[in-house]
Design a protein around this motif. Sequence first.
Motif, PDB file in Angstrom:
ATOM      1  N   ARG A  29      31.527 -24.145  86.472  1.00 55.60           N
ATOM      2  CA  ARG A  29      30.594 -24.375  87.583  1.00 55.60           C
ATOM      3  C   ARG A  29      29.540 -23.265  87.638  1.00 55.60           C
ATOM      4  O   ARG A  29      28.381 -23.527  87.941  1.00 55.60           O
ATOM      5  CB  ARG A  29      31.356 -24.471  88.905  1.00 55.60           C
ATOM      6  N   GLU A  30      29.926 -22.041  87.310  1.00 55.09           N
ATOM      7  CA  GLU A  30      28.978 -20.924  87.306  1.00 55.09           C
ATOM      8  C   GLU A  30      27.866 -21.131  86.281  1.00 55.09           C
ATOM      9  O   GLU A  30      26.711 -20.777  86.527  1.00 55.09           O
ATOM     10  CB  GLU A  30      29.697 -19.603  87.053  1.00 55.09           C
ATOM     11  N   HIS A  33      25.507 -23.474  87.944  1.00 54.50           N
ATOM     12  CA  HIS A  33      24.762 -22.793  89.006  1.00 54.50           C
ATOM     13  C   HIS A  33      23.641 -21.939  88.406  1.00 54.50           C
ATOM     14  O   HIS A  33      22.541 -21.872  88.963  1.00 54.50           O
ATOM     15  CB  HIS A  33      25.682 -21.923  89.864  1.00 54.50           C
ATOM     16  N   GLU A  34      23.913 -21.299  87.284  1.00 58.65           N
ATOM     17  CA  GLU A  34      22.897 -20.470  86.632  1.00 58.65           C
ATOM     18  C   GLU A  34      21.739 -21.321  86.124  1.00 58.65           C
ATOM     19  O   GLU A  34      20.575 -20.916  86.226  1.00 58.65           O
ATOM     20  CB  GLU A  34      23.523 -19.661  85.486  1.00 58.65           C
ATOM     21  N   ARG A  37      19.714 -22.033  89.163  1.00 58.77           N
ATOM     22  CA  ARG A  37      19.001 -20.815  89.607  1.00 58.77           C
ATOM     23  C   ARG A  37      17.770 -20.536  88.756  1.00 58.77           C
ATOM     24  O   ARG A  37      16.713 -20.182  89.268  1.00 58.77           O
ATOM     25  CB  ARG A  37      19.925 -19.599  89.570  1.00 58.77           C
ATOM     26  N   LEU A  52      27.820 -30.670  89.573  1.00 63.36           N
ATOM     27  CA  LEU A  52      28.393 -29.838  90.640  1.00 63.36           C
ATOM     28  C   LEU A  52      28.703 -30.664  91.895  1.00 63.36           C
ATOM     29  O   LEU A  52      29.117 -30.113  92.912  1.00 63.36           O
ATOM     30  CB  LEU A  52      27.405 -28.718  91.005  1.00 63.36           C
ATOM     31  N   GLU A  54      26.597 -32.001  93.833  1.00 64.83           N
ATOM     32  CA  GLU A  54      25.563 -31.716  94.834  1.00 64.83           C
ATOM     33  C   GLU A  54      24.583 -32.888  94.831  1.00 64.83           C
ATOM     34  O   GLU A  54      23.416 -32.757  94.468  1.00 64.83           O
ATOM     35  CB  GLU A  54      24.856 -30.394  94.507  1.00 64.83           C
TER      36      GLU A  54
END
Length: 87
Positions: A29-30, A33-34, A37, A52, A54
């Motif tokens: 998941r990180e 997220h990156e 970002r 994710l 979302e």
Amino acid sequence: EEIYIYKEISQINKLQIIRRKRKLVFAEREILHEIVRRNENEQWSIGALLLLDEFEEAKQRFEALSEQEQEQFKAFPIGKFLIEEMI
């Protein structure tokens, strides 16, 4: 830069395969997220957001794409996640 682009796409593709089989773990998941970002490519961000779970943010970003970009995104395998959520 081209190698970097392929890295982003391959990460999304790999995690998409995993996500179809099971939930993603924290480290996976990180990575997503990156990608969000960095926001270097809106379609990559939408794909990462879908993986994710979302869905609201992914849908908002998808709707901001041009009609041509939307059709292109829906043609990708990752588009299945968005289409399922929109139905």
